[in-house]
Design a protein around this motif. Sequence first.
Motif, PDB file in Angstrom:
ATOM      1  N   MET A 105       0.824  -1.199   0.000  1.00 46.05           N
ATOM      2  CA  MET A 105       0.000   0.000   0.000  1.00 46.05           C
ATOM      3  C   MET A 105       0.868   1.262   0.000  1.00 46.05           C
ATOM      4  O   MET A 105       1.667   1.469   0.912  1.00 46.05           O
ATOM      5  N   SER A 106       0.709   2.080  -1.025  1.00 48.69           N
ATOM      6  CA  SER A 106       1.469   3.328  -1.130  1.00 48.69           C
ATOM      7  C   SER A 106       0.585   4.490  -0.684  1.00 48.69           C
ATOM      8  O   SER A 106      -0.628   4.339  -0.473  1.00 48.69           O
ATOM      9  N   ASP A 107       1.181   5.672  -0.590  1.00 52.96           N
ATOM     10  CA  ASP A 107       0.400   6.854  -0.218  1.00 52.96           C
ATOM     11  C   ASP A 107      -0.691   7.137  -1.242  1.00 52.96           C
ATOM     12  O   ASP A 107      -1.747   7.670  -0.893  1.00 52.96           O
ATOM     13  N   ASP A 109      -2.543   5.059  -2.590  1.00 54.97           N
ATOM     14  CA  ASP A 109      -3.665   4.156  -2.346  1.00 54.97           C
ATOM     15  C   ASP A 109      -4.548   4.614  -1.187  1.00 54.97           C
ATOM     16  O   ASP A 109      -5.636   4.072  -0.984  1.00 54.97           O
ATOM     17  N   LEU A 110      -4.072   5.579  -0.409  1.00 56.62           N
ATOM     18  CA  LEU A 110      -4.822   6.042   0.756  1.00 56.62           C
ATOM     19  C   LEU A 110      -5.956   6.955   0.307  1.00 56.62           C
ATOM     20  O   LEU A 110      -5.748   7.896  -0.453  1.00 56.62           O
ATOM     21  N   ASP A 176      -3.656  10.441  11.767  1.00 61.41           N
ATOM     22  CA  ASP A 176      -3.318  10.713  10.374  1.00 61.41           C
ATOM     23  C   ASP A 176      -3.948   9.624   9.516  1.00 61.41           C
ATOM     24  O   ASP A 176      -4.347   8.565  10.022  1.00 61.41           O
ATOM     25  N   ARG A 178      -2.840   7.486   7.203  1.00 62.05           N
ATOM     26  CA  ARG A 178      -2.214   6.169   7.127  1.00 62.05           C
ATOM     27  C   ARG A 178      -2.465   5.370   8.406  1.00 62.05           C
ATOM     28  O   ARG A 178      -2.786   4.180   8.346  1.00 62.05           O
ATOM     29  N   THR A 179      -2.335   6.009   9.552  1.00 61.43           N
ATOM     30  CA  THR A 179      -2.540   5.284  10.816  1.00 61.43           C
ATOM     31  C   THR A 179      -3.965   4.780  10.926  1.00 61.43           C
ATOM     32  O   THR A 179      -4.197   3.610  11.280  1.00 61.43           O
ATOM     33  N   THR A 181      -6.015   4.148   8.543  1.00 61.17           N
ATOM     34  CA  THR A 181      -6.198   3.085   7.553  1.00 61.17           C
ATOM     35  C   THR A 181      -5.588   1.782   8.049  1.00 61.17           C
ATOM     36  O   THR A 181      -6.183   0.701   7.896  1.00 61.17           O
ATOM     37  N   GLU A 182      -4.404   1.862   8.656  1.00 61.45           N
ATOM     38  CA  GLU A 182      -3.752   0.658   9.183  1.00 61.45           C
ATOM     39  C   GLU A 182      -4.549   0.056  10.339  1.00 61.45           C
ATOM     40  O   GLU A 182      -4.634  -1.168  10.475  1.00 61.45           O
ATOM     41  N   LYS A 198       0.288   8.229  17.714  1.00 62.99           N
ATOM     42  CA  LYS A 198      -0.300   8.402  16.385  1.00 62.99           C
ATOM     43  C   LYS A 198      -1.828   8.431  16.411  1.00 62.99           C
ATOM     44  O   LYS A 198      -2.463   8.656  15.384  1.00 62.99           O
TER      45      LYS A 198
END
Length: 228
Positions: A105-107, A109-110, A176, A178-179, A181-182, A198
């Motif tokens: 997953m890249s940025d 894809d967010l 944020d 990404r966090t 999403t994870e 985070k």
Amino acid sequence: MKGYGQFCPIAKACEALGERWTLLLIRELLCGSRRYNDFKRGLPLISPTMLSQRLNVLQDRGLVELKRSEDNKSREYHLTQAGLELEPIVMGLGEWGARWIRSQMSDDDLSVELLMWDMRRTINCSALPITRTVLHFEFKDLDKTYKHWWMLAENNEIDLCVDDPGFDADLHFVSDLRTMTEIWLGDTSVSQAEAVGKLAMKGSSQLIRHLPEWFMFSGFANVVRGVA
């Protein structure tokens, strides 16, 4: 799409489903999307022209049909029997992707729009208070257009808002993209994100305490990553 020129059922299935956005539209329908605006929220990058075209093609192929809504005021898209039989195939594809591809997953894809739409449709409203519950999500790394999101849950229904609804938040999330999403995908836990600064949650201690009961994660969150 040009055909493969093969009678093989796999080839014919790929012809029916292999065009861009088609399987993701099937995903949205399987997840409960019924109307044009629902599809746009789940697929924010699809153009209106492409969306209409793909929906028409799916109807021509007998996978989707238009039906009157329960209030008889509008028409909704529903999967036919042929479309419904795609569920184990689509979910199996998602499980494979979660096991083998999700580490890539890249940025790019967010997508905060997809993340919030996904979270909205899996919140367990029955585990929330009967009275109105307001959840406020703040993404500190996004600009003002996408920085703030609200969910309003009441009477076992939930709405997603990008404009301040004017109610005090019962629970405020600060993180944020990404966090979050994870967390949603099961790649990190709420406690782990909090421990490293985070994720911050402010508000109702009861909502925080019962978070695992009402905050449902992705259906693929428990898929164990494969080792190549």
